[in-house]
Design an enzyme around this catalytic site. Sequence first.
Site, PDB file in Angstrom:
ATOM      1  CG  ASN A   8      22.090 -21.149  31.182  1.00 32.12           C
ATOM      2  OD1 ASN A   8      20.998 -20.594  31.222  1.00 32.12           O
ATOM      3  ND2 ASN A   8      23.039 -20.758  30.359  1.00 32.12           N
ATOM      4  CG  HIS A  11      16.042 -21.556  28.200  1.00 30.69           C
ATOM      5  ND1 HIS A  11      15.846 -20.628  27.202  1.00 30.69           N
ATOM      6  CD2 HIS A  11      17.211 -22.168  27.898  1.00 30.69           C
ATOM      7  CE1 HIS A  11      16.846 -20.701  26.324  1.00 30.69           C
ATOM      8  NE2 HIS A  11      17.683 -21.626  26.733  1.00 30.69           N
ATOM      9  CG  HIS A  44      24.137 -15.573  27.397  1.00 31.28           C
ATOM     10  ND1 HIS A  44      24.176 -16.290  26.225  1.00 31.28           N
ATOM     11  CD2 HIS A  44      24.707 -14.373  27.104  1.00 31.28           C
ATOM     12  CE1 HIS A  44      24.743 -15.560  25.267  1.00 31.28           C
ATOM     13  NE2 HIS A  44      25.060 -14.388  25.782  1.00 31.28           N
ATOM     14  NE  ARG A  46      21.385 -14.213  22.768  1.00 31.45           N
ATOM     15  CZ  ARG A  46      22.073 -15.170  22.127  1.00 31.45           C
ATOM     16  NH1 ARG A  46      22.271 -16.348  22.695  1.00 31.45           N
ATOM     17  NH2 ARG A  46      22.535 -14.966  20.922  1.00 31.45           N
ATOM     18  NE  ARG A  50      17.877 -14.132  21.804  1.00 34.86           N
ATOM     19  CZ  ARG A  50      18.471 -14.777  20.787  1.00 34.86           C
ATOM     20  NH1 ARG A  50      18.450 -16.083  20.741  1.00 34.86           N
ATOM     21  NH2 ARG A  50      19.057 -14.103  19.822  1.00 34.86           N
ATOM     22  CD  GLU A  71      26.692 -18.406  28.417  1.00 30.87           C
ATOM     23  OE1 GLU A  71      26.339 -19.242  29.269  1.00 30.87           O
ATOM     24  OE2 GLU A  71      26.266 -18.399  27.264  1.00 30.87           O
ATOM     25  CB  THR A 102      26.062 -19.818  22.388  1.00 26.85           C
ATOM     26  OG1 THR A 102      25.453 -18.959  23.346  1.00 26.85           O
ATOM     27  CG2 THR A 102      27.461 -19.333  22.086  1.00 26.85           C
ATOM     28  CD  GLU A 157      30.812 -23.086  29.200  1.00 38.06           C
ATOM     29  OE1 GLU A 157      30.784 -22.026  29.860  1.00 38.06           O
ATOM     30  OE2 GLU A 157      29.788 -23.615  28.714  1.00 38.06           O
ATOM     31  CG  HIS A 197      25.763 -25.245  23.779  1.00 37.78           C
ATOM     32  ND1 HIS A 197      24.941 -25.815  22.847  1.00 37.78           N
ATOM     33  CD2 HIS A 197      25.409 -23.940  23.835  1.00 37.78           C
ATOM     34  CE1 HIS A 197      24.135 -24.895  22.351  1.00 37.78           C
ATOM     35  NE2 HIS A 197      24.394 -23.743  22.937  1.00 37.78           N
TER      36      HIS A 197
HETATM   37  N1  PXP Z   1      27.582 -22.799  28.015  1.00 32.43           N
HETATM   38  C1  PXP Z   1      27.434 -21.767  27.152  1.00 32.43           C
HETATM   39  C2  PXP Z   1      28.616 -20.917  26.862  1.00 32.43           C
HETATM   40  C3  PXP Z   1      26.184 -21.486  26.574  1.00 32.43           C
HETATM   41  O1  PXP Z   1      26.046 -20.464  25.726  1.00 32.43           O
HETATM   42  C4  PXP Z   1      25.082 -22.283  26.925  1.00 32.43           C
HETATM   43  C5  PXP Z   1      23.719 -21.974  26.367  1.00 32.43           C
HETATM   44  O2  PXP Z   1      23.311 -20.733  26.821  1.00 32.43           O
HETATM   45  C6  PXP Z   1      25.286 -23.344  27.828  1.00 32.43           C
HETATM   46  C7  PXP Z   1      26.545 -23.589  28.333  1.00 32.43           C
HETATM   47  C8  PXP Z   1      24.179 -24.235  28.252  1.00 32.43           C
HETATM   48  O3  PXP Z   1      23.725 -24.928  27.143  1.00 32.43           O
HETATM   49  P1  PXP Z   1      22.344 -25.720  27.214  1.00 32.43           P
HETATM   50  O4  PXP Z   1      21.280 -24.700  27.467  1.00 32.43           O
HETATM   51  O5  PXP Z   1      22.256 -26.354  25.872  1.00 32.43           O
HETATM   52  O6  PXP Z   1      22.483 -26.690  28.338  1.00 32.43           O
END
Ligand code: PXP
Length: 251
Positions: A8, A11, A44, A46, A50, A71, A102, A157, A197
């Site tokens: 992901n 960031h 993602h 949003r 952001r 996402e 999330t 997921e 997550h």
């Molecule tokens: N899966 C989903 C559905 C999420 O919302 C997130 C965070 O954006 C992640 C996975 C990844 O989580 P993390 O950034 O804590 O690894």
Amino acid sequence: MPMQLLVNIDHIATLRNARGEGYPVPAQAAQICEKAGAAGIVFHLRGDRRHIMDHDLSELKESVQGVLDFEMAATEEMIALLHQVQPDICTLVPEGREELTTEGGLHLAAVFEDFKTRVFPAIRNGAAGSKVEISLFVDPNPDDIQGAIELGSDAIELHTGTYANASTPSAAQAELDRLATAAKMAHAAGLKVNAGHGLNQKNLTPFLRAVPHLADISIGHALISEAVFHGLANTVQAYMTIIEQVKEEQR
Ligand code: PXP
């Protein structure tokens, strides 16, 4: 389907947006992750933009060679963008304006009718929507897994945040048990089992060992943070090594 790493890259965009500059570029990070061995990329978009922004979508679509996982919240705006981007996976998540990230899975009982009558038909509409895999981000409880099955979702997921944040070993073990039960239930009904997550290099191995039938493992914040110190390619490879080790144990 063997388990694999999806990174992901939200960031990377957080860092870019912190100064309003044009760098670092999420699509460039995606290329580095894939070159280092990641099977694909998650972003993602949003509602408040952001981190990932609209102009990132075409850049990501163009640069990602492997699995692309979009996402999103189940809004009309996002479904229209989904049809433009045509990713491989559409992961539906709840989205709260005030939340930092999330905070948990979808409560499917509350959204079941809306998903059945509006969201699923809208996503699957037309050529653009017919090929996308719909994945529902859910907590590992039987009611939500049953809801995903009844909706005809392609995948779930599993929300691993409660496991990742468990304050005692016994709480972590209890959550691993719930995750394993949920994974078995979804798999038995023919759903693909993704997860994510809060996963990091410390909690990933026990999770992968305890939970069967895992496919796409989505990791963002910890991986991108560690990459600041160790480099993005090196960090992706470290996660790949963990996944490969557990796969080797299971052979
Ligand atoms: N899966 C989903 C559905 C999420 O919302 C997130 C965070 O954006 C992640 C996975 C990844 O989580 P993390 O950034 O804590 O690894």
